[in-house]
Design a protein around this motif. Sequence first.
Motif, PDB file in Angstrom:
ATOM      1  N   VAL A 307       4.447  -8.935  -3.507  1.00 53.75           N
ATOM      2  CA  VAL A 307       5.340  -7.802  -3.754  1.00 53.75           C
ATOM      3  C   VAL A 307       4.894  -7.062  -5.017  1.00 53.75           C
ATOM      4  O   VAL A 307       4.283  -7.658  -5.902  1.00 53.75           O
ATOM      5  CB  VAL A 307       6.807  -8.251  -3.932  1.00 53.75           C
ATOM      6  N   CYS A 308       5.203  -5.780  -5.106  1.00 57.35           N
ATOM      7  CA  CYS A 308       4.946  -5.031  -6.336  1.00 57.35           C
ATOM      8  C   CYS A 308       5.692  -3.706  -6.307  1.00 57.35           C
ATOM      9  O   CYS A 308       6.077  -3.219  -5.236  1.00 57.35           O
ATOM     10  CB  CYS A 308       3.457  -4.803  -6.559  1.00 57.35           C
ATOM     11  N   PHE A 309       5.904  -3.127  -7.493  1.00 52.49           N
ATOM     12  CA  PHE A 309       6.547  -1.827  -7.644  1.00 52.49           C
ATOM     13  C   PHE A 309       5.491  -0.765  -7.911  1.00 52.49           C
ATOM     14  O   PHE A 309       4.456  -1.042  -8.520  1.00 52.49           O
ATOM     15  CB  PHE A 309       7.507  -1.825  -8.838  1.00 52.49           C
ATOM     16  N   SER A 310       5.776   0.461  -7.498  1.00 49.50           N
ATOM     17  CA  SER A 310       4.956   1.587  -7.935  1.00 49.50           C
ATOM     18  C   SER A 310       5.313   1.893  -9.381  1.00 49.50           C
ATOM     19  O   SER A 310       6.384   1.523  -9.869  1.00 49.50           O
ATOM     20  CB  SER A 310       5.210   2.814  -7.049  1.00 49.50           C
ATOM     21  N   GLN A 311       4.423   2.569 -10.093  1.00 48.11           N
ATOM     22  CA  GLN A 311       4.664   2.873 -11.499  1.00 48.11           C
ATOM     23  C   GLN A 311       5.882   3.766 -11.699  1.00 48.11           C
ATOM     24  O   GLN A 311       6.577   3.656 -12.707  1.00 48.11           O
ATOM     25  CB  GLN A 311       3.424   3.528 -12.121  1.00 48.11           C
TER      26      GLN A 311
END
Length: 398
Positions: A307-311
Amino acid sequence: MNMEDAIATAEDIDISQESDKKALWEHEQLAQVRIKVIKAHSASVNSCEFYDNDQKILTCSEDKTVKCFNADDGLCIKTYKTKHKETISEARGTPDRSRFVTSSLDKAVHCYDAETGKMHWSGIHAGMVLCCRVSNNGRLVASGSDLDNCLKVWDTHTGQVIHSIEDLHSSSITSVMFAPDDDKVITTSMDRRTMFFDLKTRKVTITLEGHINIVSCCDMTKDERRFATGAWDKNMCIWDIATGTYRSKGPVRLSAAHEGSITCCKFSPDGGMLVSGSCDNNLVVWDMENEIQKIKLQGHSGWVEDVCFSQDQRWLMSCARDQTVRLWNIEDSDKIPIVLEKKRAVGVKIQKCEQCGKPFSLAQLEDHSDITKCVFCRVHSSDLYLQNMKSGLSENET
């Protein structure tokens, strides 16, 4: 390294711009979280990340390829046919976007040129390499393995081994990351411990023990105020490393949200949110100010692997064993009410979902007649690999 392996050929990199490979919107009209689905790999997608100012996406898979996508439309730009002989466990790009590093169950760590697909260098562990990560300044690569439970730190440009610490843990290293200042490498392990290895002193400065099962993942906020660990005990632990209060009070536990082992986690760039992924196929976004569940995202039909978030924090990305990458639009997530008795607003109708059994709010729906499921259970999900994932989950929990 064999020089023939370092030469990129037409078979090593495939440039594809087929319109039918674009991401598809996959959500119902009433869904408060819109979803884009990218289906390009032929096997489990094991890692995903945004790069190039959120314009591109880098993924790796059990199909032994690394792919680059346009984040906007999900179009597959490049497919890198790596030299790995087994599953790629993780792929991470350098901050300048010039290279990416891969780890694999074939015991190898590779560094490739992102433009040409040429392999710059290759390194070997004694056991399967379960994880890798590039330092924030792009100068170092860390990797962790099983069998010898070894942490290795490599020079990104030359492939030279700078540190090799065998038996750092008493069992397999499951994840690895650099502290924001790149002065420490943090590892989690099947031995249920998390360790902070100081690169200057070559010593372990912090050891965290708070989970009762395998620690699978970790992340830290950029200001180093919060450190999170996720484990197969289905709990997220939040550690106050900055003040050291964890020594006397222990961690804050975020629990009762996942029904399966937690496999991955990531803080948002501003540290206000934390997302966790699980073997229950779901993602949970946590409100870190109040340390409560913010939203649950359902749609994958296989274990969530990364999983990860956009900046800009408008998008949350996840990948899973169902062979898909999902982009969740969470820019309006603050408008989704948190369903808690003490936070229930006057005039908000609360109904129990007939599928997941969780209460949900009908306040924002124009016409809520005959609605018996929460918005997330109504989001369309593929039954691809569903039976296999269910059987895999049963084996995991036993």
